[in-house]
Motif scaffolding. Structure first.
Motif, short mmCIF file in Angstrom:
data_model
loop_
_atom_site.label_atom_id
_atom_site.label_comp_id
_atom_site.label_asym_id
_atom_site.label_seq_id
_atom_site.Cartn_x
_atom_site.Cartn_y
_atom_site.Cartn_z
N HIS B 365 4.57 -8.14 -0.63
CA HIS B 365 3.00 -8.92 -0.40
C HIS B 365 2.91 -10.38 -0.08
O HIS B 365 2.01 -10.42 0.14
CB HIS B 365 1.66 -7.93 -1.36
CG HIS B 365 1.51 -9.03 -2.63
ND1 HIS B 365 0.91 -10.08 -3.11
CD2 HIS B 365 1.59 -8.48 -4.36
CE1 HIS B 365 1.23 -9.93 -4.60
NE2 HIS B 365 1.54 -9.03 -4.65
N ILE B 368 4.16 -11.22 3.18
CA ILE B 368 3.35 -10.19 4.10
C ILE B 368 2.17 -11.50 4.17
O ILE B 368 2.02 -12.11 5.29
CB ILE B 368 2.91 -9.34 3.90
CG1 ILE B 368 3.90 -7.62 3.60
CG2 ILE B 368 2.11 -8.62 4.92
CD1 ILE B 368 3.10 -6.66 2.98
N GLN B 392 -3.28 6.69 8.30
CA GLN B 392 -2.39 5.87 6.89
C GLN B 392 -1.00 5.36 6.69
O GLN B 392 -1.27 4.09 6.36
CB GLN B 392 -2.15 7.58 6.55
CG GLN B 392 -3.82 8.34 5.82
CD GLN B 392 -3.49 9.12 5.12
OE1 GLN B 392 -2.70 10.22 4.66
NE2 GLN B 392 -4.65 9.42 4.11
N LEU B 396 -0.59 1.20 5.89
CA LEU B 396 -0.84 1.16 4.49
C LEU B 396 -0.64 -0.44 4.18
O LEU B 396 -1.26 -1.12 3.54
CB LEU B 396 0.60 1.63 4.68
CG LEU B 396 0.59 2.10 2.51
CD1 LEU B 396 -0.41 2.41 1.89
CD2 LEU B 396 2.47 2.51 2.81
N ALA B 397 0.37 -1.43 5.37
CA ALA B 397 0.29 -2.50 4.39
C ALA B 397 -0.16 -3.33 4.69
O ALA B 397 -0.32 -4.92 4.08
CB ALA B 397 2.05 -3.08 5.55
N LEU B 399 -4.03 -2.92 4.83
CA LEU B 399 -5.49 -1.93 4.40
C LEU B 399 -6.35 -2.83 4.06
O LEU B 399 -7.47 -2.37 4.38
CB LEU B 399 -5.36 -0.85 3.11
CG LEU B 399 -5.22 0.18 3.11
CD1 LEU B 399 -4.60 1.38 1.52
CD2 LEU B 399 -5.98 0.97 4.30
N TRP B 400 -6.18 -4.30 3.30
CA TRP B 400 -7.66 -4.63 2.75
C TRP B 400 -8.61 -5.55 4.05
O TRP B 400 -9.52 -5.19 4.38
CB TRP B 400 -7.21 -5.82 2.31
CG TRP B 400 -7.00 -5.37 0.72
CD1 TRP B 400 -5.87 -5.54 0.46
CD2 TRP B 400 -7.42 -5.41 -0.35
NE1 TRP B 400 -5.38 -5.17 -0.93
CE2 TRP B 400 -6.59 -4.81 -1.98
CE3 TRP B 400 -9.37 -5.17 -0.71
CZ2 TRP B 400 -7.96 -4.71 -2.39
CZ3 TRP B 400 -9.34 -4.58 -1.90
CH2 TRP B 400 -8.54 -4.15 -2.83
N LYS B 450 3.00 -0.28 12.43
CA LYS B 450 2.62 -0.53 10.60
C LYS B 450 2.42 -2.11 10.31
O LYS B 450 1.89 -3.30 9.69
CB LYS B 450 3.39 0.30 9.61
CG LYS B 450 3.39 -0.26 8.43
CD LYS B 450 3.92 0.42 7.40
CE LYS B 450 4.33 0.15 6.19
NZ LYS B 450 5.08 0.60 5.57
N TRP B 451 3.65 -2.77 10.61
CA TRP B 451 3.83 -3.91 10.41
C TRP B 451 3.09 -4.96 12.14
O TRP B 451 3.04 -6.42 10.95
CB TRP B 451 5.69 -4.12 10.37
CG TRP B 451 5.84 -3.89 9.35
CD1 TRP B 451 6.59 -3.10 9.45
CD2 TRP B 451 5.56 -3.72 7.68
NE1 TRP B 451 6.95 -1.79 7.78
CE2 TRP B 451 6.37 -3.15 6.93
CE3 TRP B 451 5.43 -4.65 7.67
CZ2 TRP B 451 6.66 -3.26 5.79
CZ3 TRP B 451 4.52 -5.16 6.26
CH2 TRP B 451 5.95 -4.72 5.12
#
Lengths: 393, 535
Positions: B365, B368, B392, B396-397, B399-400, B450-451
């Motif tokens: 994290h 990231i 989802q 995911l990576a 979500l905030w 996602k990324w």
């Protein structure tokens, strides 16, 4: 599409989700007939719900534990032990219930974190860690109750948790019916309808797919009728018990956390694929601690509910609770492979299992046959779940 | 809620229908060992195979080509009995008789063996136990004859030219050798038709060559092979015939004898149009702004008990694609993971500078937040959560980003996922589709989406096109070009040299945990990279 086609389609697509509700309904209907109505009497339903309470809160916690691919066998005796601790604190040291309850809950959370430590940091399987916990807490109960045996609890606040009902306001109308319960039921229906409408409106604003309108109204009517029926039955006895209120609050919180929050998502991600979750920046160990901590706290709550219900702490309190909770979770659709399972499902699972016990007790069926029937139902529920999962979307 | 699923035609190109061409001369005879006639297989809402005809001659190597989702795997599952008779329509004729397989063991009985990309070996068991698993040699009705088992296992692994002790555990072998054990296992069952589903996808060049040679040897011994492969070069090299599927239909069968098999021809039939250049052009821009620099980087893996990275230095500039070339197991993935917050728990030494400031990244994290993103090599293993849906996985990576005080905004999530679906062309009717139901190429796009959603400055792509088809590859390459033009920097780890050469601005060659060379694209050739990678 016609109404029946719509209905068939929706039922077919959600068979897994609705399957449990249908099963519960069928079981209740069968017992209603075989016991000539006794099973669905206000008194029996109220009792049933109160008995389900201490297993239901465990099943909620266990759902998350199983979702992250772990297990906690220690919860039963942990509940029993903490119930005994509460009883001793009140009886021997005169600590008031209002203080001992949060203390016991905190102790429970701490116990959960202790189980989680070797699991998270050393990679010890939770089956083994919690089995060790099972033995330790078993010993601990025997130890603290060694001198006294069963400890009677007299604190009125504490015993009300397991036996009391929410107060009523004397209005002079509808004698023999619990008015506050009815009122709460109405509020519940109102909130339900409001939230369904607002979520539908939001989805429509985003142009997302929603249920066909007739099915949507059918769902509203059906759930409202269900809430109304349960409320009416309960209002006919003594109204809502404190146990049911507590369980409802726990379920509401856990349902919200698991479905709406980042934390909930992270829990399901860790269960679905721990490696991918870790690489996605999720602190897997932290999730393990949170889930086991919550399990420990709910074990403490379960212990409190059970001790309050019996108005005493016994040397055998908590025996087999863990297996009832695990069975409830599996019946409720939690997958042993991890990553799948709903808190609400586990509650229904707990109700199914307790309904079986209660119904068969009313029918005076021998305990030996009861265990076998419950075993068959557990197996059938999991088989149904696995079969519908492979054919699902 | 699921919608009716309709698989859109890939490029919508028109379907070229040729009559199947069967070999008339040469080493292979023209009697077909296998004929699949008018095979149609439907899943709820999807027609996976539509009137497919497939004919394999006795003793040939027949390649089955097509993009992901074209129906190759489905066809092979019909053939091997994974989808039993009755779940499809059409006839399977094998060895002159119509077959109605109800299970996989039925097809094994008549001599059909299939080896999947994901190997079906048990790592903790020995080689000989694996070879005879499910087919044990017995002394009497219930005791296993271990001595005879080991003896026959020795013969079986000799046939596949594997020189290891059959008493070694399978987990001690590399992927290439494990593949050979699988083949030995199939041979021990007297296989007549061997089906290999992307066997070389996980192999390095040497192991791939060995495997192809082994297939030729087997052919010499009369074993017919069906090979499913995305590596067109090896298809051209080895195939006697090629059948091409597209969108669940047979497009054509090409024959080597008639000189019909070439890479451009295969690509043309697979995608329904000609791709002039699979690596889309991009101006090699020069920027001097270094966004990530790694200095004197060393890693020790406590699980393996040895150093896995030694004095690695590299840097990447804004808007640049750097390629990490090297053999499998050379340490490229370990390098990426050690930088990306070190999830493997290696002991690290060295420095990382992000935009010239030293960074300490002790968890993914943190990596990231520092603007790194890592698309893993193994989509299914540690990339995606297969049981969850597309949206989802995409969020995911990060979500905030769509959460307010910890509460996820589900509608915003669907919206974002839908945007990625259209912007990078994930082929799915709805973003609520489970990722396990997508083809490899689409799964890879979900991984990338996602990324991208974490808005990285440096995107690490580990084998970004492994196991995906030509069309999806081209889309990924085009996307990479778009991203670097927008100022992103990309580190691409790849075992496919043409891909490294086609896409990179600069190439680092990794060999046994060290960087053995840095080549500007102008000076890089397959030969000098291979030299640095193997020296």
């Amino acid at each position: 599409m016609s109404f029946t086609q719509n209905l068939q389609k929706v039922l077919k697509e959600n068979i897994r989700e609705y399957g449990m509700y249908i099963a519960l309904f069928v079981i209740m209907a069968i017992f209603a007939v075989t016991t000539k109505g006794t099973f669905i009497s206000s008194r029996n339903i109220a009792n049933l719900l109160n008995q389900t309470g201490y297993i239901a809160v465990l099943a909620v916690g266990m759902t998350l534990v199983i979702v992250i691919r772990h297990i906690d066998l220690s919860v039963g005796f942990l509940a029993g032990f903490l119930g005994a601790v509460a009883a001793i604190a009140m009886k021997t040291w005169g600590v008031p219930a209002i203080i001992i309850i949060p203390v016991v809950l905190a102790l429970g959370a701490l116990a959960g974190l202790i189980i989680a430590y070797p699991v998270a940091h050393l990679g010890v399987p939770s089956f083994v860690t919690s089995l060790a916990g099972w033995l330790i807490y078993r010993g601990a109960i025997l130890w603290v109750t060694a001198g006294t045996g069963t400890i009677i609890i007299t604190d009125p606040v504490f015993t009300a948790i397991g036996n009391g009902f929410i107060p009523d306001i004397p209005l002079g109308i509808l004698p023999g019916v619990h008015k506050v319960t009815l009122l709460l039921g109405l509020i519940g229906i109102g909130l339900f309808i409001y939230s369904e409408f607002s979520s539908r409106k939001q989805k429509e604003a985003y142009n997302f797919e929603v249920l066909p309108q007739n099915i949507f109204f059918l769902k509203l009517a059906f759930v409202s009728a269900l809430i109304a029926a349960v409320t009416w039955v309960l209002a006919g006895y003594n109204g809502l018990s404190w146990t049911v209120v507590i369980v409802l609050i726990v379920v509401a919180i856990y349902h919200f956390v698991t479905t709406q929050t980042v934390l909930g998502r992270h829990i399901y991600a860790v269960g679905g694929n721990p490696e991918a979750a870790k690489l996605s920046g999720i602190n897997v160990n932290r999730i393990i601690f949170i889930v086991f901590g919550s399990m420990g706290m709910l074990s403490a709550l379960s212990g409190i509910l059970f001790a309050a219900r019996l108005k005493s702490a016994t040397t055998t309190a908590g025996t087999l609770f863990e297996l009832d909770a695990i069975a409830a979770a599996y019946v409720g659709g939690v997958s042993a492979a991890g990553g799948v399972g709903k808190v609400t499902g586990s509650i229904i699972g707990a109700l199914v299992m307790l309904s079986l016990t209660s119904g068969m007790n009313l029918m005076s069926i021998d305990i030996s046959a009861q265990y076998m029937v419950r075993g068959v139902v557990l197996a059938a529920a999991v088989i149904f779940d696995v079969m519908t999962r492979t054919s699902g979307k | 809620m699921a919608l009716a699923v309709i698989v859109p035609a890939f490029f919508g190109g028109k379907i070229v229908m040729n009559t199947p061409i069967v070999n008339k001369s040469g080493t292979t005879s023209n009697t077909p060992i296998l004929e699949m006639r008018s095979i149609t297989k439907t899943f709820p809402g999807v027609k996976a195979l539509s009137d497919v005809t497939f004919q394999v001659a006795q003793g040939e190597i027949h390649c089955l080509c097509g993009e992901n989702g074209a129906g190759k795997s489905t066809l092979m599952k019909v053939l091997s009995g994974v989808y039993p008779h009755g779940e499809y329509t059409g006839d399977i004729v094998f060895g002159g008789a119509v077959q109605k397989f109800a299970t996989i063991s039925d097809s094994e009985k008549v001599g059909i063996a299939i080896i999947y990309q994901e190997l079906a070996l048990i790592p903790e068991m020995t080689i000989y136990e694996n070879i005879f698993l499910g087919n044990e040699i017995k002394k009497n009705s219930f005791m296993i004859d271990w001595n005879e088992t080991i003896k026959q296992a020795n013969e079986a692994i000799k046939k596949v030219k594997l020189s290891v002790n059959p008493e070694a555990k399978v987990k001690e072998l590399g992927v290439g050798k494990q593949q050979l054990v699988e083949i030995a296992k199939a041979l021990s069952k007297n296989v007549k038709l061997l089906i290999l589903d992307e066997p070389t996808a996980a192999l390095n060049e040497d192991d791939s060559k060995n495997l192809l040679q082994l297939m030729r040897d087997l052919k010499g011994h009369g074993v017919t092979c069906i090979l499913i492969s995305h590596k067109l070069k090896e298809v051209v090299e080895i195939a006697d015939s090629v059948t091409i599927l597209r969108d669940g239909q047979t497009i054509c069968t090409l024959s080597a004898k008639k000189g019909e098999i070439s890479e451009p021809a295969l690509i043309k039939h697979m995608v329904g149009r000609e791709i002039d250049n699979i690596y889309p052009k991009r101006a090699h821009k020069r920027s001097d702004e270094v966004v990530l620099e790694v200095k004197k980087w060393n890693a020790y893996d406590p699980n393996l008990g040895r150093d896995i990275l030694k004095d690695v230095n590299f840097n990447i500039k804004k808007g640049e694609i750097i390629g990490f070339a090297g053999l499998m197991g050379s340490g490229r993935t370990e390098l990426a993971k050690s930088i990306f917050g070190n999830p493997g728990g290696y002991h690290l030494k060295g420095q990382i500078f992000i935009k010239s400031k030293e960074a300490h990244l002790s968890h993914p994290h943190e990596a990231i937040s520092a603007g790194l993103a890592y698309v893993t090599e193994d989509r299914k293993g540690d990339g995606l959560i297969l049981m969850q849906d597309i949206k989802q996985n995409i969020t995911l990576a990060n979500l905030w980003e769509i959460a307010d005080r910890g509460i996820v905004n589900g509608n915003a999530e669907i919206k974002i996922a839908t945007e990625y679906r259209s912007s990078i062309n994930i082929k799915t009717p709805t973003v609520e589709q489970r990722v396990s139901n997508l083809s490899g190429g689409n799964q890879q796009k979900v991984s990338v989406a996602k990324w991208l959603f974490t808005k990285p400055n440096v995107l690490i792509l580990d084998e970004p096109t492994r196991g995906i088809d030509v069309g999806a590859k081209f889309e990924i390459y085009t996307l990479m070009n778009k991203l670097v033009e927008q100022g992103m920097s990309i580190i691409m780890i790849s075992s496919e040299l043409p891909e490294v050469l086609g896409m990179s601005d600069r190439i680092y060659v990794v060999n046994a945990g060290r960087i053995t060379g840095e080549l500007p694209i102008e000076k890089a050739t397959q030969e000098n990279i291979m030299e640095l990678a193997t020296s």
